[in-house]
Structures are given as structure tokens and as C-alpha cells.
Write a protein that holds these residues in place. Structure first.
Motif, mmCIF file in Angstrom:
data_model
loop_
_atom_site.group_PDB
_atom_site.id
_atom_site.type_symbol
_atom_site.label_atom_id
_atom_site.label_comp_id
_atom_site.label_asym_id
_atom_site.label_seq_id
_atom_site.Cartn_x
_atom_site.Cartn_y
_atom_site.Cartn_z
ATOM 1 N N VAL A 72 11.315 -57.613 41.236
ATOM 2 C CA VAL A 72 11.912 -58.740 40.523
ATOM 3 C C VAL A 72 12.016 -58.337 39.058
ATOM 4 N N ASP A 73 13.176 -58.515 38.492
ATOM 5 C CA ASP A 73 13.444 -58.139 37.108
ATOM 6 C C ASP A 73 12.725 -59.091 36.160
ATOM 7 N N ARG A 74 11.669 -58.606 35.514
ATOM 8 C CA ARG A 74 10.856 -59.437 34.618
ATOM 9 C C ARG A 74 11.679 -59.964 33.445
ATOM 10 N N GLU A 75 12.614 -59.166 32.938
ATOM 11 C CA GLU A 75 13.437 -59.625 31.817
ATOM 12 C C GLU A 75 14.323 -60.795 32.236
ATOM 13 N N ARG A 76 14.800 -60.755 33.470
ATOM 14 C CA ARG A 76 15.629 -61.867 33.964
ATOM 15 C C ARG A 76 14.773 -63.120 34.136
ATOM 16 N N VAL A 77 13.553 -62.962 34.684
ATOM 17 C CA VAL A 77 12.639 -64.098 34.836
ATOM 18 C C VAL A 77 12.367 -64.708 33.469
ATOM 19 N N GLN A 78 12.082 -63.857 32.488
ATOM 20 C CA GLN A 78 11.814 -64.329 31.132
ATOM 21 C C GLN A 78 13.020 -65.073 30.570
ATOM 22 N N ALA A 79 14.211 -64.540 30.749
ATOM 23 C CA ALA A 79 15.417 -65.164 30.206
ATOM 24 C C ALA A 79 15.695 -66.512 30.865
ATOM 25 N N VAL A 80 15.601 -66.572 32.182
ATOM 26 C CA VAL A 80 15.909 -67.807 32.901
ATOM 27 C C VAL A 80 14.884 -68.892 32.573
ATOM 28 N N LEU A 81 13.597 -68.552 32.651
ATOM 29 C CA LEU A 81 12.571 -69.557 32.354
ATOM 30 C C LEU A 81 12.616 -69.969 30.888
ATOM 31 N N GLY A 82 12.842 -69.011 30.000
ATOM 32 C CA GLY A 82 12.947 -69.343 28.576
ATOM 33 C C GLY A 82 14.107 -70.289 28.300
ATOM 34 N N ALA A 83 15.249 -70.030 28.945
ATOM 35 C CA ALA A 83 16.415 -70.910 28.769
ATOM 36 C C ALA A 83 16.128 -72.304 29.321
ATOM 37 N N LEU A 84 15.507 -72.376 30.490
ATOM 38 C CA LEU A 84 15.185 -73.679 31.078
ATOM 39 C C LEU A 84 14.235 -74.468 30.185
ATOM 40 N N ILE A 85 13.199 -73.812 29.698
ATOM 41 C CA ILE A 85 12.232 -74.498 28.833
ATOM 42 C C ILE A 85 12.911 -74.939 27.536
ATOM 43 N N GLY A 86 13.816 -74.114 27.004
ATOM 44 C CA GLY A 86 14.571 -74.496 25.818
ATOM 45 C C GLY A 86 15.424 -75.737 26.062
ATOM 46 N N LEU A 87 16.074 -75.797 27.215
ATOM 47 C CA LEU A 87 16.861 -76.979 27.561
ATOM 48 C C LEU A 87 15.979 -78.216 27.704
ATOM 49 N N LEU A 88 14.839 -78.057 28.363
ATOM 50 C CA LEU A 88 13.922 -79.180 28.532
ATOM 51 C C LEU A 88 13.429 -79.696 27.182
ATOM 52 N N ASP A 89 13.108 -78.771 26.277
ATOM 53 C CA ASP A 89 12.651 -79.178 24.944
ATOM 54 C C ASP A 89 13.765 -79.865 24.163
ATOM 55 N N GLY A 90 15.022 -79.414 24.358
ATOM 56 C CA GLY A 90 16.157 -80.071 23.703
ATOM 57 C C GLY A 90 16.298 -81.510 24.161
ATOM 58 N N VAL A 91 16.149 -81.744 25.452
ATOM 59 C CA VAL A 91 16.203 -83.106 25.985
ATOM 60 C C VAL A 91 15.060 -83.941 25.410
ATOM 61 N N ALA A 92 13.876 -83.337 25.334
ATOM 62 C CA ALA A 92 12.731 -84.068 24.777
ATOM 63 C C ALA A 92 13.002 -84.465 23.324
ATOM 64 N N ARG A 93 13.531 -83.528 22.524
ATOM 65 C CA ARG A 93 13.824 -83.836 21.115
ATOM 66 C C ARG A 93 14.880 -84.932 20.992
ATOM 67 N N GLU A 94 15.883 -84.911 21.871
ATOM 68 C CA GLU A 94 16.909 -85.965 21.849
ATOM 69 C C GLU A 94 16.304 -87.339 22.119
ATOM 70 N N ASN A 95 15.171 -87.346 22.804
ATOM 71 C CA ASN A 95 14.483 -88.601 23.117
ATOM 72 C C ASN A 95 13.307 -88.867 22.189
ATOM 73 N N GLY A 96 13.283 -88.182 21.041
ATOM 74 C CA GLY A 96 12.283 -88.455 20.018
ATOM 75 C C GLY A 96 10.931 -87.811 20.247
ATOM 76 N N LYS A 97 10.836 -86.870 21.146
ATOM 77 C CA LYS A 97 9.569 -86.179 21.412
ATOM 78 C C LYS A 97 9.624 -84.775 20.823
#
Length: 132
Positions: A48-73
Motif C-alpha cells: 500500500v502506497d504510504r504517500e497516497r494514504v497520507q495524501a487521502v487521509l490528510g485531504a479528508l481531515i482538511g475537509l472535515l476541519d473546513g466544515v467544522a470551521r464553517e460551523n464555528g468550531k
């Protein structure tokens, strides 16, 4: 920030991630990312390509944090994302790092999240040991 974890980080986290998977058999794979998105350790099999895992999970967490910030968190504390083949679960550490896991569709997601929250302290200890 990209980069491969050094051998010590990987060694310190491997038993913790292995214990989590043994405790929660619904978890197929799990990984730990720093607050900056660097993959410290993962239970993914060889090939399993560790760089791909890092990129995908990092992007997902970034999106989740963006949603949280939009909701004042400040950031996402815990998340469950359903995909075609299962769930991606994320639990944040005190320092902003993240423990992520992948399960199948038939997983007991609530129990897996509970086990992940309980494993946080051990993951944080292993991360501190790796830094020393």
C-alpha cells in the motif's frame, strides 16, 4: 509536510495500532497523522502506497476541519464518513494529530469509535516516546 516516518516512530506506533485492531476487529486498517498531516504510522499491509494514504487521509481531515470551521468550531474532534465499501473514522488527539481507521460496511461503527477514543492515550504516549 510530507516525509516518511523514521524507524523509531514506526516501531513505537506499530504495537499500539496492532492492539487497536485486535481490540476492534471491525477496523481493517488504521493510521496516525500529525497535526501537519504527516503519516507517522499505519497498519496498512505491504504494497500500500504510504504517500497516497497520507495524501487521502490528510485531504479528508482538511475537509472535515473546513466544515467544522464553517460551523464555528476550531477543528473536527471525531468523524464518521460512509463510503461505498465501508467507513472512514477519525478521532483527534489533544495536540491535533489524528487517528484514522477504515472499516467495512457491516462494522459496529460506534464500538470502533469508542475503542479509538480509548486508544488515544496510548497513541499519544507512543508519539511522545518517538520524539525522545
Amino acid at each position: 509536510m510530507t516525509g516518511k516516518p523514521d524507524g523509531r516512530e514506526r516501531r513505537d506506533l506499530e504495537p499500539v495500532l496492532s492492539d487497536l485492531r485486535a481490540l476492534s476487529p471491525d477496523i481493517r486498517f488504521c493510521a496516525v497523522l500529525t497535526r501537519e498531516g504527516r503519516l507517522l504510522g499505519s497498519s496498512h499491509p505491504e504494497g500500500v502506497d504510504r504517500e497516497r494514504v497520507q495524501a487521502v487521509l490528510g485531504a479528508l481531515i482538511g475537509l472535515l476541519d473546513g466544515v467544522a470551521r464553517e460551523n464555528g468550531k476550531e477543528r473536527t474532534v471525531q468523524a464518521r464518513v460512509r463510503a461505498d465499501g465501508g467507513y472512514v473514522l477519525v478521532v483527534r488527539m489533544e495536540d491535533g494529530a489524528a487517528l484514522a481507521a477504515i472499516t467495512g460496511l457491516d462494522a459496529r461503527v460506534g464500538l470502533a469509535l469508542y475503542d479509538m477514543r480509548n486508544a488515544r492515550a496510548e497513541v499519544e504516549r507512543a508519539m511522545e516516546e518517538a520524539v525522545r
